[in-house]
Write a protein that holds these residues in place. Sequence first.
Motif, mmCIF file in Angstrom:
data_model
loop_
_atom_site.group_PDB
_atom_site.id
_atom_site.type_symbol
_atom_site.label_atom_id
_atom_site.label_comp_id
_atom_site.label_asym_id
_atom_site.label_seq_id
_atom_site.Cartn_x
_atom_site.Cartn_y
_atom_site.Cartn_z
ATOM 1 N N ASP A 191 -5.370 -6.599 1.576
ATOM 2 C CA ASP A 191 -4.802 -5.267 1.824
ATOM 3 C C ASP A 191 -3.402 -5.107 1.255
ATOM 4 N N HIS A 193 -2.214 -5.185 -1.987
ATOM 5 C CA HIS A 193 -2.102 -4.323 -3.164
ATOM 6 C C HIS A 193 -2.791 -2.989 -2.913
ATOM 7 N N CYS A 194 -2.332 -1.963 -3.608
ATOM 8 C CA CYS A 194 -2.842 -0.608 -3.422
ATOM 9 C C CYS A 194 -3.641 -0.150 -4.628
ATOM 10 N N ILE A 202 3.021 3.266 -6.518
ATOM 11 C CA ILE A 202 3.048 2.440 -5.300
ATOM 12 C C ILE A 202 2.003 1.348 -5.480
ATOM 13 N N GLU A 203 2.446 0.129 -5.744
ATOM 14 C CA GLU A 203 1.537 -0.942 -6.140
ATOM 15 C C GLU A 203 1.179 -1.881 -5.000
ATOM 16 N N ASN A 204 2.006 -1.929 -3.974
ATOM 17 C CA ASN A 204 1.716 -2.791 -2.830
ATOM 18 C C ASN A 204 2.353 -2.195 -1.584
ATOM 19 N N VAL A 205 2.186 -2.869 -0.451
ATOM 20 C CA VAL A 205 2.602 -2.300 0.828
ATOM 21 C C VAL A 205 4.054 -2.597 1.188
ATOM 22 N N LYS A 267 -6.166 -3.833 -8.304
ATOM 23 C CA LYS A 267 -5.865 -4.892 -7.352
ATOM 24 C C LYS A 267 -6.981 -5.925 -7.426
#
Length: 328
Positions: A191, A193-194, A202-205, A267
Amino acid sequence: MRPFQYSRARTLTDAAQMSADEDTLAIAGGTNLLDLMKLQVETPGQLTDINQIGLREIEDTEDGGLRIGALASNTETAVHPRVRADYPVLARAILAGATQQLRNKATTGGNLCQRTRCFYFTKPDQPCNKREPGSGCGAIEGNAKLHAILGTSSQCIATYPGDMAVAMSALDATVHISGSNSEERSVAVRDFHCLPGDTPWIENVLEPGELITAVTLPAPIGGTQIYRKVRERSSYAFALVSIAAVIEMKSDVFSRADLAFGGLAHKPWHDPRISEELVGQPPSPELFDRAADILLEGAEGFGENDFKIPLARRTLHAVLAQATEDAT
């Protein structure tokens, strides 16, 4: 490269507080960041060196797993005795990913946060919604050979370029994160990576001021572990398709089948339905076909990368066949 200020963080709290500034980026190995700065894709006003804050340990966890510090180098991780013995898919993925020199500098946290190698992303004179929101995605109608066939959007079809995270996804690892207020949280690597959606930048959380502190791997259960990377040349090219597989057989049927895929999406791609289809079934070409049908449901090529759809199917067949042969 544009001029920038440089500072060193002495503690994790200092590093998180410094990186909360939107004009500041943390740097450890710099194997991806410095390339992007030279291309003026990344133009931070300040770099904060986090190499002095610890986080290099690789140690056992109380439940029999393994904790890998965010600043442990890829080399340290790949050659660690427990990684080689209990998590060989991770060692193989790291060794397939880069040269020895890069592995010596690249870190666990930095590897997870690396950005795409899309041609349009790395060329400031080309349209890229990831780099310049609203400018368009040049790859959709352009050079898409290395691009995604799963989880794409009208805004972005770039792929995540790494290998390590694909193996960690198959292993169901957990990413540990600390913020500027010293609060900590954990996120499954699956979860972290986006997908691009309407916000491909927005590539990750990670939120501003948050840093990865470690990745933990669950206790090993044995079985067969495979990392297969299909690429244009054997020497350190990015994956066209890669598969990390953790397979266990009991009584001639699948009892565990955790698979993650690289080179196919924004991802590392993990679809739990594939495991549900395989577990409890004896291996057969027909079963492998059904697993591939699940993987490729909704797959879409963009001309130059259409070949990835049959390539992913063939590679999955090969990995499952190898895993079941090795397990017997």
